[in-house]
Design a protein around this motif. Structure first.
Motif, PDB file in Angstrom:
ATOM      1  N   LEU A   1     -15.022   0.372  -2.885  1.00 25.89           N
ATOM      2  CA  LEU A   1     -13.844   0.897  -2.196  1.00 25.89           C
ATOM      3  C   LEU A   1     -13.951   0.574  -0.712  1.00 25.89           C
ATOM      4  CD1 LEU A   1     -12.244   4.368  -2.643  1.00 25.89           C
ATOM      5  CD2 LEU A   1     -13.162   3.781  -0.405  1.00 25.89           C
TER       6      LEU A   1
ATOM      7  N   GLY B   1      -1.873   6.190   2.715  1.00 20.84           N
ATOM      8  CA  GLY B   1      -2.898   5.398   3.362  1.00 20.84           C
ATOM      9  C   GLY B   1      -2.992   4.014   2.755  1.00 20.84           C
ATOM     10  N   SER B   2      -4.021   3.280   3.155  1.00 18.32           N
ATOM     11  CA  SER B   2      -4.267   1.923   2.656  1.00 18.32           C
ATOM     12  C   SER B   2      -5.740   1.824   2.288  1.00 18.32           C
ATOM     13  CB  SER B   2      -3.909   0.881   3.722  1.00 18.32           C
ATOM     14  OG  SER B   2      -2.536   0.914   4.048  1.00 18.32           O
ATOM     15  N   THR B   3      -6.066   2.233   1.079  1.00 20.34           N
ATOM     16  CA  THR B   3      -7.440   2.196   0.584  1.00 20.34           C
ATOM     17  C   THR B   3      -7.477   1.357  -0.685  1.00 20.34           C
ATOM     18  OG1 THR B   3      -7.891   4.393   1.485  1.00 20.34           O
ATOM     19  CG2 THR B   3      -9.414   3.553  -0.176  1.00 20.34           C
TER      20      THR B   3
ATOM     21  N   SER C   1       0.844  -1.187   0.000  1.00 19.42           N
ATOM     22  CA  SER C   1       0.000   0.000   0.000  1.00 19.42           C
ATOM     23  C   SER C   1       0.882   1.241   0.000  1.00 19.42           C
ATOM     24  CB  SER C   1      -0.916  -0.009   1.230  1.00 19.42           C
ATOM     25  OG  SER C   1      -0.137  -0.004   2.422  1.00 19.42           O
TER      26      SER C   1
ATOM     27  N   ALA D   1     -11.396   1.145   3.011  1.00 15.30           N
ATOM     28  CA  ALA D   1     -10.172   1.704   3.586  1.00 15.30           C
ATOM     29  C   ALA D   1      -9.807   0.970   4.867  1.00 15.30           C
ATOM     30  CB  ALA D   1     -10.359   3.197   3.869  1.00 15.30           C
TER      31      ALA D   1
ATOM     32  N   TRP E   1      -4.601  -0.483  -5.135  1.00 13.53           N
ATOM     33  CA  TRP E   1      -4.561   0.540  -4.097  1.00 13.53           C
ATOM     34  C   TRP E   1      -4.796   1.926  -4.697  1.00 13.53           C
ATOM     35  CZ3 TRP E   1      -4.721  -1.349   0.577  1.00 13.53           C
ATOM     36  CH2 TRP E   1      -4.040  -2.518   0.906  1.00 13.53           C
TER      37      TRP E   1
END
Length: 440
Positions: free
Chosen positions: A360, A334-336, A265, A362, A329
């Motif tokens: 989506l 961030g990690s979405t 990510s 997160a 990603w």
């Protein structure tokens, strides 16, 4: 009768001698070459390949290989699950596109720097770090695929000891978001010898049908028997490794497996991982095998299960599989995670108001996935733009052979976005081209 027998014997000896001399002569024949003028044209240097750093301050000039040598083409080849594998170095057969690398500064006038490499090197594509200070590349050897890292400023390059790359199923070299750590796929240490074919078949080769109709395509280089399955698993299994580019220190991450994808990510806290697993198929290539896609944390513990995909043997022609697909990603911090799911069963012949939907989720991945947009036609790609949250979203109508692109803001879920172009895919005169990309 005696004279006749002697004549026959003499003739037989003459023929035997002629055969031996011909065999000897044929064995001495080498590859024939044209005149020098023709060879000069065929072997004229090719324009270099070019790779520009993310900061656009340097570029690499790559010496391109005109033709692979007979020695490279003569290497052994295994045809397994749609792959052509060189069992000697655990790479693809006849791999290697470049023979040398030159670093040229673009921001300042300075001499070019040729990367010092052993003579006769065969290299793969270089991969820049996000900072542009280093780049990594594979070097193909007869018995392994080496990992090399170069300093762009000095031109100094060195091999990372103990790493034998394995890129049969996925890209073997990536940079972590910190720009100083490499995520590589390596041949597992101490994996032992390759499986040996049984002297006697263990049983018949059986194909069975469950009675349901399914399309059948023609693929090359498929698995043929259980020994092929063992060979595929042996050569394609890779161990993820995290490598410090400055010191060369390497440590394993996670367990060995058949990694079709492993992508960190943007914040480096999670990894999107797809692993292939048995049962394999004798009718389909590896990318149709069963797989598990999940999000793992930095310690390789599962954080979120994205999809369990069975053997993909019933996908309609020009259709897609059901369930999550096209994972990726969002490129900002961030990690979405974003993916696509079919709303029509994946069948283009089925009537449907919408074909696909974008979803989506997160970190910490404990909420219900958010619906971003439904697509009237099949999802055909997504390109992120520099402005955070903005993307170029494409769909495709199979019946009309029509493609469209929208400027879409993921901060406005449910909106259609602004239509940028709409055309028949055969209309080359109005082809809008390809967006210019850069490494973030």
């Amino acid at each position: 009768m005696q004279t006749s027998a002697r004549a026959v014997f003499a003739m037989a000896m003459l023929l035997a001698g002629w055969t031996l001399s011909m065999d000897k002569a044929i064995g001495q024949i080498s590859y024939q070459k044209p005149d020098k003028a023709i060879l000069d044209v065929l072997h004229a240097p090719l324009p270099p390949g070019i790779s520009v750093s993310p900061q656009k301050d340097r570029m690499l000039l790559l010496d391109r290989l005109s033709y692979p040598s007979i020695a490279v083409l003569a290497q052994p080849m295994l045809r397994l699950a749609g792959l052509r594998i060189n069992p000697q170095n655990n790479g693809f057969h006849a791999e290697g596109s470049y023979t040398g690398i030159i670093v040229r500064d673009l921001a300042a006038a300075s001499p070019e720097r040729r990367i010092p490499l052993p003579e006769g090197s065969l290299l793969g594509d270089p991969v820049w770090s996000q900072t542009g200070k280093h780049f990594a590349f594979p070097r193909y050897m007869p018995d392994s695929v080496e990992l090399w890292v170069a300093d762009a400023a000095t031109g100094h390059a060195r091999q990372i000891a103990g790493i034998k790359l394995n890129g049969l199923l996925s890209e073997p070299i990536q940079w972590m978001p910190d720009g100083s750590t490499l995520l590589v796929l390596s041949v597992p240490a101490n994996r032992g010898l390759a499986p040996q074919a049984p002297a006697v078949p263990i049983g018949p080769t059986v194909q069975e049908s469950d009675g349901s109709a399914a399309p059948v395509r023609t693929y090359q280089d498929l698995l043929q028997n259980s020994h092929d399955e063992d060979l595929f698993e042996y050569y394609a299994t890779a161990q993820p490794m995290l490598v410090d580019a400055a010191t060369g220190t390497a440590r394993p991450w996670g367990a060995p497996g058949l990694y079709e994808e492993i992508t960190p990510s943007p914040d480096g806290a999670h990894f999107l991982v797809t692993r292939i697993h048995r049962p394999f198929s004798f009718l389909l290539p590896y990318y149709r095998f069963p797989s598990t896609t999940e999000v793992l944390d930095f310690k390789a513990n599962r954080t979120y299960l994205v999809a369990e995909v069975p053997l993909q043997d019933n996908i309609p022609i020009e259709g897609v599989r059901t369930g999550p697909r096209n994972f990726g990603w969002l490129p900002w911090n961030g990690s979405t995670l974003l993916w696509v799911e079919a709303l029509d069963g994946g069948d283009p012949k089925q009537e449907a108001s919408f074909r696909d939907v974008l979803l989506l989720i997160a970190a910490p991945f404990d909420a219900k996935p958010q619906e971003l947009r439904k697509l009237e036609h099949r999802f055909a790609g997504l390109t992120w733009l520099e402005q955070e949250g903005m993307c170029l979203l494409r769909d495709y109508d199979r019946d009309e052979r029509w493609t469209r692109a929208y400027l879409f803001d993921i901060a406005k879920p449910g909106s259609e976005g602004d239509l940028l172009f709409s055309r028949n895919i055969r209309d080359r005169y109005n082809d809008e081209g390809t967006p210019l990309r850069k490494i973030l």
